[in-house]
Motif scaffolding. Structure first.
Motif, PDB file in Angstrom:
ATOM      1  N   SER A  85     -25.725  41.611 -19.050  1.00 22.61           N
ATOM      2  CA  SER A  85     -26.238  41.695 -17.682  1.00 22.61           C
ATOM      3  C   SER A  85     -25.286  42.469 -16.789  1.00 22.61           C
ATOM      4  N   PHE A  86     -24.001  42.223 -16.956  1.00 18.46           N
ATOM      5  CA  PHE A  86     -22.980  42.928 -16.168  1.00 18.46           C
ATOM      6  C   PHE A  86     -23.038  44.431 -16.420  1.00 18.46           C
ATOM      7  N   LEU A  87     -23.266  44.808 -17.680  1.00 20.72           N
ATOM      8  CA  LEU A  87     -23.334  46.224 -18.032  1.00 20.72           C
ATOM      9  C   LEU A  87     -24.609  46.897 -17.531  1.00 20.72           C
ATOM     10  N   HIS A  88     -25.634  46.082 -17.228  1.00 22.89           N
ATOM     11  CA  HIS A  88     -26.923  46.627 -16.777  1.00 22.89           C
ATOM     12  C   HIS A  88     -27.241  46.194 -15.343  1.00 22.89           C
ATOM     13  N   ASN A  89     -26.250  46.275 -14.506  1.00 27.42           N
ATOM     14  CA  ASN A  89     -26.405  46.059 -13.059  1.00 27.42           C
ATOM     15  C   ASN A  89     -26.970  44.681 -12.698  1.00 27.42           C
ATOM     16  N   GLY A  90     -26.587  43.680 -13.451  1.00 28.12           N
ATOM     17  CA  GLY A  90     -26.922  42.305 -13.079  1.00 28.12           C
ATOM     18  C   GLY A  90     -28.391  41.953 -13.167  1.00 28.12           C
ATOM     19  N   GLU A  91     -29.049  42.322 -14.260  1.00 31.42           N
ATOM     20  CA  GLU A  91     -30.457  41.964 -14.447  1.00 31.42           C
ATOM     21  C   GLU A  91     -30.599  40.449 -14.360  1.00 31.42           C
ATOM     22  N   SER A  92     -31.509  39.986 -13.477  1.00 32.62           N
ATOM     23  CA  SER A  92     -31.605  38.556 -13.190  1.00 32.62           C
ATOM     24  C   SER A  92     -32.019  37.732 -14.400  1.00 32.62           C
ATOM     25  N   TYR A  93     -32.937  38.255 -15.225  1.00 36.47           N
ATOM     26  CA  TYR A  93     -33.386  37.463 -16.371  1.00 36.47           C
ATOM     27  C   TYR A  93     -32.284  37.344 -17.422  1.00 36.47           C
ATOM     28  N   LEU A  94     -31.419  38.372 -17.536  1.00 40.35           N
ATOM     29  CA  LEU A  94     -30.291  38.293 -18.462  1.00 40.35           C
ATOM     30  C   LEU A  94     -29.262  37.283 -17.967  1.00 40.35           C
ATOM     31  N   GLN A  95     -29.033  37.268 -16.658  1.00 43.91           N
ATOM     32  CA  GLN A  95     -28.137  36.274 -16.088  1.00 43.91           C
ATOM     33  C   GLN A  95     -28.672  34.864 -16.323  1.00 43.91           C
ATOM     34  N   SER A  96     -29.982  34.695 -16.119  1.00 43.01           N
ATOM     35  CA  SER A  96     -30.600  33.381 -16.335  1.00 43.01           C
ATOM     36  C   SER A  96     -30.454  32.932 -17.782  1.00 43.01           C
ATOM     37  N   LEU A  97     -30.679  33.866 -18.705  1.00 49.72           N
ATOM     38  CA  LEU A  97     -30.516  33.540 -20.121  1.00 49.72           C
ATOM     39  C   LEU A  97     -29.081  33.141 -20.437  1.00 49.72           C
ATOM     40  N   GLY A  98     -28.135  33.912 -19.927  1.00 49.68           N
ATOM     41  CA  GLY A  98     -26.730  33.621 -20.180  1.00 49.68           C
ATOM     42  C   GLY A  98     -26.318  32.255 -19.666  1.00 49.68           C
ATOM     43  N   ILE A  99     -26.675  31.959 -18.428  1.00 50.70           N
ATOM     44  CA  ILE A  99     -26.334  30.669 -17.832  1.00 50.70           C
ATOM     45  C   ILE A  99     -27.026  29.531 -18.574  1.00 50.70           C
ATOM     46  N   THR A 100     -28.291  29.760 -18.939  1.00 53.20           N
ATOM     47  CA  THR A 100     -29.060  28.731 -19.651  1.00 53.20           C
ATOM     48  C   THR A 100     -28.421  28.391 -20.993  1.00 53.20           C
ATOM     49  N   PHE A 101     -28.004  29.405 -21.746  1.00 56.18           N
ATOM     50  CA  PHE A 101     -27.390  29.145 -23.049  1.00 56.18           C
ATOM     51  C   PHE A 101     -26.038  28.439 -22.918  1.00 56.18           C
ATOM     52  N   VAL A 102     -25.288  28.774 -21.891  1.00 59.29           N
ATOM     53  CA  VAL A 102     -24.016  28.080 -21.662  1.00 59.29           C
ATOM     54  C   VAL A 102     -24.271  26.603 -21.330  1.00 59.29           C
ATOM     55  N   LEU A 103     -25.294  26.340 -20.520  1.00 60.79           N
ATOM     56  CA  LEU A 103     -25.634  24.960 -20.181  1.00 60.79           C
ATOM     57  C   LEU A 103     -26.135  24.192 -21.397  1.00 60.79           C
ATOM     58  N   ILE A 104     -26.880  24.874 -22.277  1.00 60.63           N
ATOM     59  CA  ILE A 104     -27.308  24.245 -23.526  1.00 60.63           C
ATOM     60  C   ILE A 104     -26.095  23.870 -24.365  1.00 60.63           C
ATOM     61  N   ALA A 105     -25.112  24.754 -24.378  1.00 68.28           N
ATOM     62  CA  ALA A 105     -23.902  24.525 -25.174  1.00 68.28           C
ATOM     63  C   ALA A 105     -23.170  23.246 -24.750  1.00 68.28           C
ATOM     64  N   ILE A 106     -23.123  22.985 -23.458  1.00 63.35           N
ATOM     65  CA  ILE A 106     -22.342  21.841 -22.967  1.00 63.35           C
ATOM     66  C   ILE A 106     -23.190  20.584 -22.774  1.00 63.35           C
ATOM     67  N   SER A 107     -24.503  20.695 -22.984  1.00 63.01           N
ATOM     68  CA  SER A 107     -25.385  19.545 -22.776  1.00 63.01           C
ATOM     69  C   SER A 107     -25.422  18.650 -24.007  1.00 63.01           C
ATOM     70  N   SER A 108     -25.399  17.350 -23.765  1.00 65.51           N
ATOM     71  CA  SER A 108     -25.654  16.388 -24.829  1.00 65.51           C
ATOM     72  C   SER A 108     -27.148  16.115 -24.860  1.00 65.51           C
ATOM     73  N   HIS A 109     -27.628  15.610 -25.989  1.00 67.09           N
ATOM     74  CA  HIS A 109     -29.063  15.418 -26.139  1.00 67.09           C
ATOM     75  C   HIS A 109     -29.623  14.472 -25.083  1.00 67.09           C
ATOM     76  N   THR A 144     -31.970  20.740 -20.627  1.00 65.16           N
ATOM     77  CA  THR A 144     -33.219  21.002 -21.350  1.00 65.16           C
ATOM     78  C   THR A 144     -34.279  19.927 -21.129  1.00 65.16           C
ATOM     79  N   HIS A 145     -33.869  18.702 -20.818  1.00 63.10           N
ATOM     80  CA  HIS A 145     -34.838  17.631 -20.591  1.00 63.10           C
ATOM     81  C   HIS A 145     -35.004  17.350 -19.096  1.00 63.10           C
ATOM     82  N   SER A 146     -35.152  18.406 -18.331  1.00 58.40           N
ATOM     83  CA  SER A 146     -35.298  18.269 -16.879  1.00 58.40           C
ATOM     84  C   SER A 146     -36.288  19.294 -16.351  1.00 58.40           C
ATOM     85  N   LEU A 147     -36.730  19.083 -15.110  1.00 58.80           N
ATOM     86  CA  LEU A 147     -37.614  20.057 -14.472  1.00 58.80           C
ATOM     87  C   LEU A 147     -36.898  21.379 -14.249  1.00 58.80           C
ATOM     88  N   THR A 148     -35.581  21.322 -14.039  1.00 56.80           N
ATOM     89  CA  THR A 148     -34.798  22.550 -13.885  1.00 56.80           C
ATOM     90  C   THR A 148     -34.889  23.394 -15.149  1.00 56.80           C
TER      91      THR A 148
END
Length: 202
Positions: free
Chosen positions: A77-101, A106-110
């Motif tokens: 995303s940084f290399l492509h001028n901050g594409e919002s969907y790429l940023q969302s994907l990146g943040i989402t995967f990081v949150l998945i990484a630190i989330s417990s089941h 992942t188990h929220s409206l967010t």
């Protein structure tokens, strides 16, 4: 609730909706609903999805793998001028990484909103109609079903960590819980066998 039960309920509901509106079965929609029905459990290293992604099915591997994936998307995303969907994907995967089941994103409206945004954006790129609706159906059904278990889900995470449940719940992986899930699957299978031919050949 087991992954196969989530997938079965998603497929059953999709077929029931097709039948109620007299529509022919959309196989791309069926696939999207099935994947979305399984996706919330991506925070568990032994979930159905992670069986085919993670080289080792443990919490450490899940954390490292999804953190790396998230960083790759954020860097891209940084290399492509901050594409919002790429940023969302990146943040989402990081949150998945630190989330417990069932204790995080992942188990929220967010999570539902974030993943639906990504799915809808992808559907627009590849000209696939109604992706966001199929996705929200499968994902939303997963959340509702897990609210029917004794653990509940953090529906308003990260704003509230309280777990929400339906008025009547059952314990997962218990004898009663397994019977309930098997009963749902049997009824669903009978319904699908009865309705599927008429929906396919409309």
């Amino acid at each position: 609730m087991k992954g196969k039960t989530h997938a079965g309920i998603g497929v059953l509901t999709f077929i029931a909706i097709c039948n109620s509106i007299s529509a022919r079965l959309n196989f791309s929609g069926l696939i999207i609903v099935t994947i979305a029905s399984l996706l919330p459990d991506i925070d568990h290293p032994k979930s159905i999805i992670n069986r085919y992604i993670l080289p080792f099915r443990n919490k450490s591997t899940k954390t490292v793998f999804y953190t790396c994936v998230g960083i790759v998307f954020l860097w891209y995303s940084f290399l492509h001028n901050g594409e919002s969907y790429l940023q969302s994907l990146g943040i989402t995967f990081v949150l998945i990484a630190i989330s417990s089941h069932r204790k995080g994103l992942t188990h929220s409206l967010t999570g539902l909103i974030l993943f639906s945004f990504i799915a809808g954006y992808t559907g627009n790129i590849y000209n696939i109609d109604n992706v966001i609706y199929y996705f929200m159906l499968g994902y939303g059904l997963h959340l509702v079903c897990d609210m029917g278990t004794n653990r509940g889900i953090p529906l308003f995470y990260p704003f509230r960590n309280k777990n929400f449940k339906l008025p009547i719940t059952f314990r997962t992986n218990s004898k009663v819980g397994n019977i309930i899930e098997e009963f749902i699957m049997i009824l669903g299978l009978l319904y699908v066998v009865y309705q599927l031919p008429s929906i396919i050949y409309r």
